[in-house]
Design an enzyme around this catalytic site. Sequence first.
Site, mmCIF file in Angstrom:
data_model
loop_
_atom_site.group_PDB
_atom_site.id
_atom_site.type_symbol
_atom_site.label_atom_id
_atom_site.label_comp_id
_atom_site.label_asym_id
_atom_site.label_seq_id
_atom_site.Cartn_x
_atom_site.Cartn_y
_atom_site.Cartn_z
ATOM 1 C CB THR A 34 -0.940 -0.015 1.224
ATOM 2 O OG1 THR A 34 -1.762 -1.181 1.156
ATOM 3 C CG2 THR A 34 -1.812 1.227 1.260
ATOM 4 C CG ASN A 39 -6.087 -7.529 -5.970
ATOM 5 O OD1 ASN A 39 -5.829 -6.768 -6.909
ATOM 6 N ND2 ASN A 39 -7.068 -7.314 -5.132
ATOM 7 C CB SER A 96 3.407 -6.566 -0.104
ATOM 8 O OG SER A 96 3.034 -6.777 1.226
ATOM 9 C CB CYS A 102 -9.932 -4.061 0.583
ATOM 10 S SG CYS A 102 -8.302 -4.675 0.235
HETATM 11 C C1 LIG Z 1 -2.168 -7.041 -1.005
HETATM 12 C C2 LIG Z 1 -2.018 -6.105 -2.143
HETATM 13 C C3 LIG Z 1 -1.620 -4.774 -1.943
HETATM 14 C C4 LIG Z 1 -1.411 -4.190 -0.579
HETATM 15 O O1 LIG Z 1 -0.235 -4.656 0.023
HETATM 16 P P1 LIG Z 1 -0.064 -4.533 1.614
HETATM 17 O O2 LIG Z 1 1.352 -4.907 1.848
HETATM 18 O O3 LIG Z 1 -1.032 -5.496 2.215
HETATM 19 O O4 LIG Z 1 -0.335 -3.113 1.966
HETATM 20 C C5 LIG Z 1 -1.448 -3.977 -3.050
HETATM 21 N N1 LIG Z 1 -1.663 -4.446 -4.289
HETATM 22 C C6 LIG Z 1 -2.039 -5.715 -4.524
HETATM 23 C C7 LIG Z 1 -2.244 -6.183 -5.918
HETATM 24 C C8 LIG Z 1 -2.243 -6.578 -3.455
HETATM 25 O O5 LIG Z 1 -2.636 -7.829 -3.688
#
Ligand SMILES: *Cc1c(COP(=O)(O)O)cnc(C)c1O
Length: 395
Positions: free
Chosen positions: A73, A152, A200, A326
């Site tokens: 994020t 995602n 991440s 989310c």
């Molecule tokens: C999970 C996710 C995020 C957010 O990452 P965090 O580390 O949980 O803040 C951003 N983009 C995609 C495509 C994700 O799957």
Amino acid sequence: MGRVIYLDHASTTPVDPEVLEIMRPWFTEEFGNPSTVYSLGLASAQAVQQARESIAETIGAEPEEICFTSGGTEADNWALLGTADACQKKGRHLITSAIEHHAVLETVEHLEKRGYEVTRLPVDGGGLVDPDEVRRAIRPDTILVSIMHANNEIGTIEPIAEIGKVTREAGVPFHTDAVQSAGKLPLDVNELGVDMLSMSAHKFYGPKGIGLMYLRKRTRITPLLHGGGQEKGFRAGTHNVPGIVGMAKALELATNRMADDAVREAALRDRLWDGLSANIDAIHLNGDMVSRLPGNLNLRVDGIEGESMILMLDMDGICVSSGSACTTGSLEPSHVLLALGIPQEHAHGSLRITLGRSTTAEDIDLFIKVFPPIVTRLREMSPIWCANCVCKQRN
Ligand SMILES: *Cc1c(COP(=O)(O)O)cnc(C)c1O
């Protein structure tokens, strides 16, 4: 409670035991601040540097081009807000897609309120962005293109290398959210032609709360966090040393087993789809089946709500998700499914099943056994399902 069958790996993953082990000393004995000059701090600084070099090598970057963040994020927010801030004299136009993660979509909305203009490119029925559409959308005042590597919700893999050629030709900076693809697909920042890339750790069996942004040298961007001058002044804040060490290890492990995991997960995913589609009427696949992450299955069951399927599966100890985590709990249908052209009333009946390292053939077979009766029961209670009329005929 019995064993949980976890089929929500796109939402998060457990920390690999080897990763946890390598992190442990950096919480306790080796707790020094890497920005200090005595040897305790120096050991931490060296660990951070080693992690930086290892990650850089894996993605074809220079170590100085890796900036650690608190996660995906933050990296996404930074790419958009930092570029918007640094390049506002050149222009105020950004290009993204309709199916980005909320970390990108909410940030561009924020920018729109501040006078920036945003083009959200549509996708085809499988969820793919057309690189020619990117080319056509670029204007003299375009300061950034941000298109995700893999989605995602539906797992669609976007043609990033082709889009990279377009942005390179036009001289426009290019960011990709690679949070879902990191550790699952080979990533090389030069082959992809990107200037910025978000990752991440908790999506690839590393810890939560740590991520990174690959930032190509000479990319114009202002910092999001100001303070102690860490990360060459690009991202202030005391380094999350255990997280950084753990992320590097997690990426190394994921890279080593990537090819095997992909084959195994894709086979289990296909077995699941074959089993479900043979046993359930009016069930559909969402998203492109070829350009897709191996462990992702996103399906739609006519006549019932995604939320009720999730709750029923939870009673059998099975964790799945509808759309993205989310949006769970909100009644809004997924923006990704709507962008595929799926009508609102059908977009509600979707389920995201994401496989991972712990998934076994027994888990898949159990799912195939318990899910059809759940669908039957929910359809019996459903006001929008009638076995012999519209819904079924519409297929
Ligand atoms: C999970 C996710 C995020 C957010 O990452 P965090 O580390 O949980 O803040 C951003 N983009 C995609 C495509 C994700 O799957």
